[in-house]
Design a protein around this motif. Structure first.
Motif, PDB file in Angstrom:
ATOM      1  N   VAL A   6      70.298  76.962 -74.868  1.00 53.02           N
ATOM      2  CA  VAL A   6      71.457  77.838 -74.923  1.00 53.02           C
ATOM      3  C   VAL A   6      72.224  77.686 -73.617  1.00 53.02           C
ATOM      4  CG1 VAL A   6      72.177  80.255 -75.080  1.00 53.02           C
ATOM      5  CG2 VAL A   6      70.208  79.445 -76.389  1.00 53.02           C
ATOM      6  N   PRO A   7      73.553  77.542 -73.671  1.00 52.79           N
ATOM      7  CA  PRO A   7      74.305  77.399 -72.435  1.00 52.79           C
ATOM      8  C   PRO A   7      74.189  78.663 -71.584  1.00 52.79           C
ATOM      9  CG  PRO A   7      75.805  77.690 -74.287  1.00 52.79           C
ATOM     10  CD  PRO A   7      74.411  77.556 -74.838  1.00 52.79           C
ATOM     11  N   PRO A   8      74.368  78.540 -70.269  1.00 51.73           N
ATOM     12  CA  PRO A   8      74.255  79.719 -69.422  1.00 51.73           C
ATOM     13  C   PRO A   8      75.356  80.721 -69.752  1.00 51.73           C
ATOM     14  CG  PRO A   8      75.111  77.855 -68.185  1.00 51.73           C
ATOM     15  CD  PRO A   8      74.714  77.351 -69.533  1.00 51.73           C
ATOM     16  N   PRO A   9      75.082  82.010 -69.541  1.00 52.32           N
ATOM     17  CA  PRO A   9      76.097  83.012 -69.846  1.00 52.32           C
ATOM     18  C   PRO A   9      77.297  82.882 -68.920  1.00 52.32           C
ATOM     19  CG  PRO A   9      74.198  84.018 -68.766  1.00 52.32           C
ATOM     20  CD  PRO A   9      73.863  82.588 -69.031  1.00 52.32           C
ATOM     21  N   VAL A  10      78.434  83.292 -69.425  1.00 55.56           N
ATOM     22  CA  VAL A  10      79.653  83.312 -68.622  1.00 55.56           C
ATOM     23  C   VAL A  10      79.450  84.295 -67.478  1.00 55.56           C
ATOM     24  CG1 VAL A  10      82.109  83.852 -68.641  1.00 55.56           C
ATOM     25  CG2 VAL A  10      81.070  82.741 -70.622  1.00 55.56           C
TER      26      VAL A  10
END
Length: 132
Positions: A6-10
């Motif tokens: 999962v991409p890192p959170p904004v």
């Protein structure tokens, strides 16, 4: 390498008179919600708590899994929401932490980096409506 995670959170870089600045430099001039690593534009009444209802937080009903914590930034200073808003979030099992937006940004970043299921509802210092 293939990206399978999962991409890192904004992340929020800062809060300025122009709006909420993201780590990539983008400035969001109006209210927004950070949920599940993404940012959503958030159309809310321009006067804090005047005319607010469940519909302004209904996005959390559809979130799976629901955030453990909602960090709510209320602008330049902390202002408690009405009991109806607090009760609505409690019914969904979401802990509510209210603070001024500057501290809410920092708290959100920290909790997101720790891997917590956290969401943020952030109001800018100067209320502006999103244009449809």
């Amino acid at each position: 390498m293939l990206a399978g995670d999962v991409p890192p959170p904004v992340q929020v870089s800062s809060i300025t008179p122009a709006g909420i600045q993201l780590a990539d430099g983008l400035i969001l001039p109006s209210a927004c919600i950070f949920l599940d690593g993404k940012v959503f534009l958030w159309n809310v009444p321009s006067n804090l708590w005047d005319g607010w209802g469940r519909e302004h937080l209904s996005v959390f009903e559809t979130a799976v899994p629901k955030p453990e914590i909602l960090v709510f930034g209320t602008g330049k200073r902390m202002e408690l929401p009405p009991p109806s808003i607090r009760g609505y979030l409690k019914e969904m099992g979401i802990q509510l932490d209210i603070m001024d937006t500057r501290n809410a940004c920092s708290t959100y970043n920290l909790l997101a980096e720790e891997g917590r299921r956290v969401a943020a509802a952030l109001l800018p210092y100067t209320p502006r409506q999103w244009r449809s």
